[in-house]
Write an enzyme that holds these catalytic residues in place. Structure first.
Site, short mmCIF file in Angstrom:
data_model
loop_
_atom_site.label_atom_id
_atom_site.label_comp_id
_atom_site.label_asym_id
_atom_site.label_seq_id
_atom_site.Cartn_x
_atom_site.Cartn_y
_atom_site.Cartn_z
N HIS A 19 98.07 -20.53 49.66
CA HIS A 19 96.61 -20.47 49.74
C HIS A 19 96.08 -19.09 50.14
O HIS A 19 95.19 -18.55 49.46
CB HIS A 19 96.09 -21.53 50.71
CG HIS A 19 96.14 -22.92 50.17
ND1 HIS A 19 95.01 -23.64 49.83
CD2 HIS A 19 97.18 -23.74 49.91
CE1 HIS A 19 95.35 -24.83 49.39
NE2 HIS A 19 96.67 -24.92 49.43
N ASP A 117 88.31 -21.23 51.12
CA ASP A 117 89.26 -22.15 50.49
C ASP A 117 88.60 -23.52 50.43
O ASP A 117 88.01 -23.99 51.41
CB ASP A 117 90.54 -22.21 51.32
CG ASP A 117 91.66 -22.95 50.62
OD1 ASP A 117 91.49 -24.16 50.36
OD2 ASP A 117 92.70 -22.34 50.32
#
Length: 677
Positions: A19, A117
């Site tokens: 991520h 995110d």
């Protein structure tokens, strides 16, 4: 520090697996495209230390946040990643809020946008509190995004089917936009496992909150999954496919040199003959599967390059390393430069866990896949690889066996195989590269993102979002309409109201003596120009009859908020919003039901309804008529509105209200007009 720009964007990282790397690559692209914008980048100290040893972008400023672990904690291998995620989530919201305050003080410029995110759904609450836009980045593909977005619907369907189906059963229309999917390939966080864990709860809440983002970014290209993209697009304000990231990212030099000489070894192999084996940094097959995989490679004398950590080598068959290296057709390394390896002409197949980055890197290199999925999106990615795109195979029996692996290698590598797999992969490779070429879809979408992010400010410099959380501030509760209308007029300065004649009376009363203009469809644009000239003030908000779905395009073009008024109840709004789902269910049932039959769960939030009571524009009559087409398009477009107003009160239909509230930016039932006007 000295600031050359007038914009400040904060970036929130989910510091696990791949991520943070993927989002950092995106931020580097943005920082390069918008050099006058300062990006404050929030991640853990460990990640920041590793990635910011050299300042490659002067306008990216790293800030450390806590990972949630106690200060005295020493990692002993006993805390699994999901537990670490839970600890991080416990502190993340406050850490990001504190970090933004520090960054604003350091930079001397107020944050005017958040790029986050997508897992960090609570960032939307912070953006709303700060009255700024937010952009959510989904680092995986459309199929996994759809699975999490439609979690409630999938769980509902599963509850109806669970006594009659198993994980290996293929279920039609379980995920809208995907004709069929194997039940066991749904991410376990959707219907299996501990649905109350912090990680699962985070994903569930994300699915409901993400529609409120100014833009949702996907690490893919829109031509890969057109049906899923078509289904999701009307649900989000801006759904932007900006990948594949490995083709478009502003990369530094590889952090590790090819110390194991992978590329020179590949130069000695025949074209399309080598199996590249790697399961990423998180997954490792259990020992018995490593043995089976090794035996299959040796049995078929398949040339291979295997990225395997040193601790796992001890599980390989006795003498395997010596035999394969001595013969020159096998090489095991602790790390390989994966993108370069996959693009080497000798690679014929990639044996992988099916993680999204690996799948994208294989597609962009034109290399077919053999997938052995483990968890998370690995499973649904594998379904897409094998059954939707048909560019690879799944390992038979869910785990490596000598027989199953030999068969998979034969299917993919055999020159006599005429299954079209390699041709389909080449076609996808071509689409991927075109998407990032001149005027490609991903390049156009990135330009849109650049417009959405640093330029989100009003003419006077105040941060601006598509709606500036207009109704969230103006109409926080069902208070007196007189005060609401005053706040609306003051806040927006000038409202341009469009409506069909049947709406005019009520909306006219709503805004009382304020100047309103009612024009026909074809005159809206021209009318606004005339009104702005007459009034001397730029239109800064549209209030429209919900039927006028195209007003959202106009509001987006003008970069102003839009409020849609549904002059009816929640049940009819739900029927039109879920029109695609209802038509799909009706197509499955139409040969066995009649208008008088009562159908359970046809409309989410409504346990039962008589089929004949569904508005005829949804499943009966001329579905191609202008009126039916308008209603259909409205159902898809209405989620983009800053607020959706309903002429009802929320206590009347609590289940429908709860269901719809998750889908709209602000879903406001403003009471029966006959009582409040």
């Amino acid at each position: 520090m000295e600031i050359t720009g007038k914009r400040h964007v904060s970036v929130f990282i989910f510091p696990f697996a791949s991520h943070p790397f993927i989002l950092l690559n995106l931020v580097r692209r943005l920082a390069s495209a918008a050099p006058a914008v300062v990006f404050s980048f929030f991640s853990t100290a460990k990640f920041n230390r590793a990635q910011f040893t050299e300042r490659d972008c002067d306008n990216i400023l790293p800030y450390d946040i806590s990972d949630g672990l106690p200060e005295e904690y020493v990692y002993d291998g006993k805390v699994v990643e999901e537990a670490q995620i839970g600890l991080f989530l416990g502190v993340a919201e406050e850490e990001f809020k504190r970090g933004v305050q520090v960054a604003e003080k350091d930079v001397g410029v107020r944050v005017s946008c958040l790029v986050v995110d997508a897992f960090l759904w609570s960032s939307g609450d912070l953006a709303e509190e700060m009255k700024i836009p937010w952009v959510a980045f989904w680092i995986a593909g459309s199929s996994s995004l759809s699975a999490h977005f439609y979690t409630d619907l999938i769980r509902q369907k599963y509850d109806e089917l669970k006594d009659s189906v198993g994980p290996d059963d293929e279920i039609p229309n379980l995920i809208p936009g995907l004709p069929v999917v194997r039940l066991g390939d749904i991410p376990k966080e959707v219907i299996f496992g501990d649905l109350e864990s912090p990680f699962v709860t985070m994903l569930h809440k994300m699915g409901g909150a993400i529609t409120k983002a100014t833009a949702v970014l996907v690490n893919s290209f829109q031509e890969l999954d057109p049906d899923l993209t078509k289904n999701l697009s009307p649900t989000f304000n801006n759904l932007l496919h900006i990948g594949p990231s490995n083709l478009v990212s502003k990369q530094n030099s590889p952090s590790k040199l090819d110390k194991s000489c992978c590329m020179s070894w590949l130069d000695t192999q025949n074209p399309r003959s080598v199996a590249y084996v790697s399961f990423g940094t998180v997954c490792t097959p259990p020992p018995h599967e490593l043995v089976a995989l090794a035996e299959a490679l040796e049995e078929g004398k398949t040339p291979f390059l295997w990225s395997l950590n040193n601790d796992s080598k001890k599980h390989l068959p006795s003498g395997f390393l010596d035999r394969t290296s001595a013969n020159g057709w096998g090489k095991i390394v602790p790390w390989a430069p994966q993108v370069q390896v996959l693009n080497h002409c000798s690679i014929g197949v990639y044996v992988t866990h099916g993680g999204w980055n690996s799948v994208m890197e294989s597609i962009t290199a034109g290399v077919p896949l053999i997938c052995r999925p483990f968890f998370a999106d690995n499973l649904i990615n594998t379904w897409m690889v094998e059954r939707v795109w048909r560019v690879g195979v799944r390992i038979e029996g869910k785990s490596f066996t000598k027989h199953g692996t030999c068969g998979a290698l034969q299917v993919v590598l055999s020159s006599s195989s005429d299954n079209g797999l390699k041709q389909r992969m080449e076609a996808l490779k071509d689409l991927a590269h075109k998407s990032v070429g001149p005027n490609g879809s991903s390049i156009r979408n990135f330009k849109t993102l650049v417009d959405v992010t640093p330029e989100c400010a009003t003419p006077n410099g105040r941060p601006y979002s598509y709606g500036e959380l207009f109704v969230a501030n103006a109409l926080p509760n069902s208070t007196a309409l007189s005060s609401q209308s005053a706040v609306v007029i003051t806040y927006c300065r000038m409202i341009y109201l469009t409506a069909y004649p049947r709406d005019m009376f009520m909306t006219g009363k709503l805004l009382g003596k304020h100047k309103l203009l009612f024009l026909g469809e074809e005159e809206f644009k021209r009318g606004i120009q005339g009104a702005e000239k007459d009034v001397g003030v730029r239109v800064s908000c549209l209030v429209v009859g919900a039927f006028l779905w195209f007003s959202g395009d106009l509001a987006e073009e003008m970069k102003i908020p839009l409020v849609a008024f549904w002059n009816a109840g929640s049940s009819s709004l739900s029927a039109h919003f879920y029109i695609n789902l209802i038509r799909q269910k009706y197509d499955e049932l139409k040969d066995s039901v009649r208008p008088d039959d009562e159908i359970p769960n046809l409309i989410p939030g409504l346990p039962m309804i008589r089929l004949g009571d569904i508005p005829k524009e949804v499943i009966f009559g001329d579905l191609e008529s202008p009126f039916a087409t308008m209603l259909h398009k409205m159902g898809g477009a209405i989620t983009r509105a800053t607020a959706v107003l309903v002429n009802s009160f929320q206590e009347l239909d609590p289940d429908l209200t709860n269901n719809l509230s998750l889908l709209f930016n602000n879903f406001l039932l403003i009471d029966p007009f006959n009582l409040v006007l």
